[in-house]
Write a protein that holds these residues in place. Structure first.
Motif, PDB file in Angstrom:
ATOM      1  N   UNK A  16       0.832  -1.357   0.304  1.00 29.29           N
ATOM      2  CA  UNK A  16       0.034   0.223  -0.089  1.00 29.29           C
ATOM      3  C   UNK A  16       0.981   0.926  -0.328  1.00 29.29           C
ATOM      4  N   UNK A  17       2.579   1.196   0.309  1.00 28.95           N
ATOM      5  CA  UNK A  17       2.997   2.756   0.099  1.00 28.95           C
ATOM      6  C   UNK A  17       3.716   2.313  -0.927  1.00 28.95           C
ATOM      7  N   UNK A  18       2.934   3.290  -1.580  1.00 21.47           N
ATOM      8  CA  UNK A  18       3.992   4.069  -2.467  1.00 21.47           C
ATOM      9  C   UNK A  18       4.720   4.746  -2.482  1.00 21.47           C
ATOM     10  N   UNK A  19       4.637   5.926  -1.625  1.00 24.85           N
ATOM     11  CA  UNK A  19       5.703   7.125  -1.242  1.00 24.85           C
ATOM     12  C   UNK A  19       5.991   6.998  -0.081  1.00 24.85           C
ATOM     13  N   UNK A  20       7.434   7.322   0.128  1.00 23.37           N
ATOM     14  CA  UNK A  20       7.961   7.852   1.358  1.00 23.37           C
ATOM     15  C   UNK A  20       8.488   9.217   1.770  1.00 23.37           C
ATOM     16  N   UNK A  21       8.591   9.752   2.933  1.00 20.03           N
ATOM     17  CA  UNK A  21       9.468  10.675   3.475  1.00 20.03           C
ATOM     18  C   UNK A  21      10.828   9.996   4.039  1.00 20.03           C
ATOM     19  N   UNK A  22      11.277  10.798   4.669  1.00 20.66           N
ATOM     20  CA  UNK A  22      12.531  10.831   5.046  1.00 20.66           C
ATOM     21  C   UNK A  22      13.353  11.505   5.219  1.00 20.66           C
ATOM     22  N   UNK A  49       2.849  16.698   4.962  1.00 16.10           N
ATOM     23  CA  UNK A  49       1.778  15.803   5.080  1.00 16.10           C
ATOM     24  C   UNK A  49       1.249  16.385   3.853  1.00 16.10           C
ATOM     25  N   UNK A  50       1.830  17.799   3.029  1.00 22.53           N
ATOM     26  CA  UNK A  50       1.563  18.367   1.913  1.00 22.53           C
ATOM     27  C   UNK A  50       2.256  17.111   0.254  1.00 22.53           C
ATOM     28  N   UNK A  51       3.773  17.057   0.664  1.00 22.29           N
ATOM     29  CA  UNK A  51       4.019  15.808   0.457  1.00 22.29           C
ATOM     30  C   UNK A  51       3.419  14.995  -0.363  1.00 22.29           C
ATOM     31  N   UNK A  52       2.259  14.479   0.496  1.00 25.33           N
ATOM     32  CA  UNK A  52       1.067  13.092  -0.135  1.00 25.33           C
ATOM     33  C   UNK A  52       1.918  11.900   0.085  1.00 25.33           C
ATOM     34  N   UNK A  53       3.188  11.912   1.202  1.00 27.00           N
ATOM     35  CA  UNK A  53       3.721  10.606   1.596  1.00 27.00           C
ATOM     36  C   UNK A  53       2.766   9.497   2.077  1.00 27.00           C
ATOM     37  N   UNK A  90       4.197  13.831  17.496  1.00 25.55           N
ATOM     38  CA  UNK A  90       2.962  14.878  18.339  1.00 25.55           C
ATOM     39  C   UNK A  90       2.378  16.067  16.820  1.00 25.55           C
ATOM     40  N   UNK A  91       3.467  16.841  16.557  1.00 31.18           N
ATOM     41  CA  UNK A  91       3.263  17.652  15.281  1.00 31.18           C
ATOM     42  C   UNK A  91       2.587  16.998  14.264  1.00 31.18           C
ATOM     43  N   UNK A  92       3.147  15.134  13.770  1.00 30.21           N
ATOM     44  CA  UNK A  92       1.949  15.019  12.503  1.00 30.21           C
ATOM     45  C   UNK A  92       0.934  14.848  12.663  1.00 30.21           C
ATOM     46  N   UNK A  93       0.296  14.510  14.804  1.00 31.20           N
ATOM     47  CA  UNK A  93      -0.786  13.524  15.307  1.00 31.20           C
ATOM     48  C   UNK A  93      -1.759  15.465  14.506  1.00 31.20           C
ATOM     49  N   UNK A  94      -0.950  16.617  15.285  1.00 30.30           N
ATOM     50  CA  UNK A  94      -1.471  17.751  15.123  1.00 30.30           C
ATOM     51  C   UNK A  94      -2.030  18.540  13.723  1.00 30.30           C
ATOM     52  N   UNK A  95      -1.624  18.096  12.872  1.00 36.10           N
ATOM     53  CA  UNK A  95      -1.578  18.830  11.638  1.00 36.10           C
ATOM     54  C   UNK A  95      -2.766  17.558  10.907  1.00 36.10           C
ATOM     55  N   UNK A  96      -3.574  16.674  11.212  1.00 37.49           N
ATOM     56  CA  UNK A  96      -3.642  14.784  10.833  1.00 37.49           C
ATOM     57  C   UNK A  96      -3.501  14.350   9.637  1.00 37.49           C
ATOM     58  N   UNK A  97      -1.512  14.116  10.071  1.00 37.53           N
ATOM     59  CA  UNK A  97      -1.520  13.131   9.007  1.00 37.53           C
ATOM     60  C   UNK A  97      -1.831  11.831   9.685  1.00 37.53           C
ATOM     61  N   UNK A  98      -1.938  10.908   8.363  1.00 40.50           N
ATOM     62  CA  UNK A  98      -2.331   9.320   8.402  1.00 40.50           C
ATOM     63  C   UNK A  98      -1.513   8.759   8.689  1.00 40.50           C
ATOM     64  N   UNK A  99      -0.177   9.223   7.536  1.00 40.71           N
ATOM     65  CA  UNK A  99       0.652   7.569   6.546  1.00 40.71           C
ATOM     66  C   UNK A  99       1.257   6.929   8.234  1.00 40.71           C
ATOM     67  N   UNK A 145       9.179  23.169  17.342  1.00 44.36           N
ATOM     68  CA  UNK A 145       8.189  23.278  16.879  1.00 44.36           C
ATOM     69  C   UNK A 145       8.400  22.229  15.780  1.00 44.36           C
ATOM     70  N   UNK A 146       8.325  21.304  15.874  1.00 45.51           N
ATOM     71  CA  UNK A 146       8.185  20.976  14.443  1.00 45.51           C
ATOM     72  C   UNK A 146       6.801  20.365  13.563  1.00 45.51           C
ATOM     73  N   UNK A 147       6.117  21.599  13.696  1.00 43.66           N
ATOM     74  CA  UNK A 147       4.529  21.858  13.278  1.00 43.66           C
ATOM     75  C   UNK A 147       5.216  21.554  11.196  1.00 43.66           C
ATOM     76  N   UNK A 148       6.136  23.245  11.182  1.00 47.68           N
ATOM     77  CA  UNK A 148       6.214  23.185   9.682  1.00 47.68           C
ATOM     78  C   UNK A 148       6.992  21.906   8.833  1.00 47.68           C
ATOM     79  N   UNK A 149       7.158  21.283   9.995  1.00 47.36           N
ATOM     80  CA  UNK A 149       8.608  19.659   8.941  1.00 47.36           C
ATOM     81  C   UNK A 149       6.924  19.592   8.952  1.00 47.36           C
TER      82      UNK A 149
END
Length: 428
Positions: A183-189, A239-243, A260-269, A230-234
């Motif tokens: 199911x994984x087709x794109x990854x962010x490092x 999230x915007x990358x579609x990873x 924690x920042x990923x959770x807060x911005x709604x990242x679901x990967x 603050x990791x929010x910008x990262x």
């Protein structure tokens, strides 16, 4: 009167005998402890990681001391206890070098450190120079967490022994799971900007290219170590990358704040991590991490089997506070290997001890490992776990009282986890 005098003389004689016995007991030399220097961040942003290591090492030495200590021919009573002494590196390489000098001046000949491969590299170099300059005060370095592969390859040293699987070994274990996750087709490092973080991302790209060439790397980013609040910008960029997944070697607060920042911005990967199983990460993600946070380790609390379960429960009895729940089998095996090798060497002589450590092979609570003499890289099984709620199938134990634990989805035998080495070691 004569009867009273005779009785008094008897009492005096008894008292003198008691005093003589007491004096003899007092004259008995107490066994000198074998001092172990723990050089770690005990203050600053990564203090929680240093304190967690300290608990693990102390618990391991308590086990050795409870069975009588280390048996040596020259020890009073035939055995000597192990004693852990703390040296605060404050998360800085210069402070770590100062701590090393202080430990050597204090008569310590066994150094332990792990949280930071950059620190490990400077310690190896400093110890190499010290041991060449002062052969009468040589020291050994036991590494339980610094996993940059270079430390047992190009920078390998006769005086350095690594008891954790290095980054390439850990990445290969994670890749076993990623390879099957179609199911994984794109990854962010993303990783910390120092030798270890760079090595993780470099190896992730290499192994993805060979094992999942269909996966697109949509981000490759490094950030300062321990300085990002603050990791929010990262997280927004991820999230915007579609990873669909993230690979990170982050540890300590740099991991907790990222997830924690990923959770807060709604990242679901998914997060494929080296250290996502502890130090606040599960609690930071909560339900958002269920089925999505993957961690690789030498051992996890939910590894199947009664010996493993008993091992974990005994740690919880020793450290009952949920916040103290950070137990690593490799640190226990390291201290067991040290005790075994001291007894095999028959002394604390540094060269003899190093040669004995090269042959170390230990078992504890169903887990085992052996040192590879060629590069001083410990060989052990690895496990991969997926975060789930406590009580779900395979998740009897949670971590840090969070209500979330890790279900083991892959167990990799030591002979399968092994990686080649380019070490060209100067031996003594």
């Amino acid at each position: 009167m004569n009867k009273l005098r005779r009785q008094a003389l008897k009492w005096s004689a008894a008292a003198l005998c008691a005093l003589a016995a007491c004096g003899a007991a007092l004259a008995q030399p107490r066994p000198l402890p074998i001092k172990l220097a723990l050089i770690e961040s005990l203050s600053g942003p990564f203090a929680n990681t240093g304190e967690a290591v300290y608990r693990n090492i102390v618990w391991a030495t308590e086990r050795v001391n409870a069975r009588g200590g280390v048996k040596l021919p020259d020890a009073a009573g035939g055995a000597r206890p192990l004693a852990v002494e703390r040296y605060d590196s404050k998360g800085q390489n210069e402070e770590a070098l100062s701590a090393l000098r202080a430990a050597i001046d204090d008569g310590v000949r066994i150094i332990m450190q792990g949280n930071s491969s950059a620190t490990a590299a400077v310690l190896i170099e400093a110890i190499n120079k010290h041991n060449e300059r002062e052969p009468g005060k040589r020291v050994l370095y036991l590494n339980y967490s610094a996993v940059d592969p270079i430390l047992t390859n190009e920078k390998c040293s006769f005086w350095h022994f690594r008891f954790d699987a290095h980054a390439d070994m850990r990445m290969a274990a994670l890749m076993d799971v990623i390879r099957e996750d179609r199911s994984v087709k794109s990854i962010y490092l993303i990783g910390q900007d120092y030798s270890f973080g760079q090595a993780v991302l470099r190896e992730a790209r290499r192994q993805l290219g060979s094992q999942r060439p269909d996966v697109a790397v949509v981000g490759d980013e490094l950030h300062p170590v321990g300085r990002v609040k603050d990791f929010a910008p990262y997280a927004v960029k991820i999230k915007a990358s579609g990873a669909q997944a993230v690979i990170t070697g982050n540890w300590g607060n740099d991991l907790t704040l990222l997830v924690k920042a990923a959770r807060d911005v709604g990242y679901e990967g998914r997060f494929y991590t080296f250290y996502g199983n502890a130090l606040g990460a599960p609690a930071a993600l909560g339900d958002a991490g269920v089925g999505k946070v993957v961690a690789v380790a030498d051992w996890l609390p939910n590894v199947p089997g009664a010996p493993s379960e008993a091992f974990y429960q005994s740690f919880r009895e020793r450290f009952p506070k949920p916040a103290d729940d950070y137990v690593h089998m490799r640190m226990q095996l390291m201290v067991e290997a040290l005790a075994q090798s001291l007894e095999r060497a028959g002394s604390t002589d540094t060269v003899a001890l190093a040669r004995a450590l090269e042959k170390a092979s230990v078992q504890l609570s169903g887990q085992a490992g052996a040192m590879r003499a060629a590069d001083h890289q410990f060989q052990q099984a690895l496990v991969v776990g997926v975060m789930d709620k406590q009580g779900a199938p395979g998740v009897k134990f949670d971590v840090e009282g969070s209500g979330y634990g890790f279900r083991v989805v892959r167990q990799i035998a030591a002979d399968k986890a092994v990686q080649p080495s380019s070490c060209q070691m100067q031996r003594f």
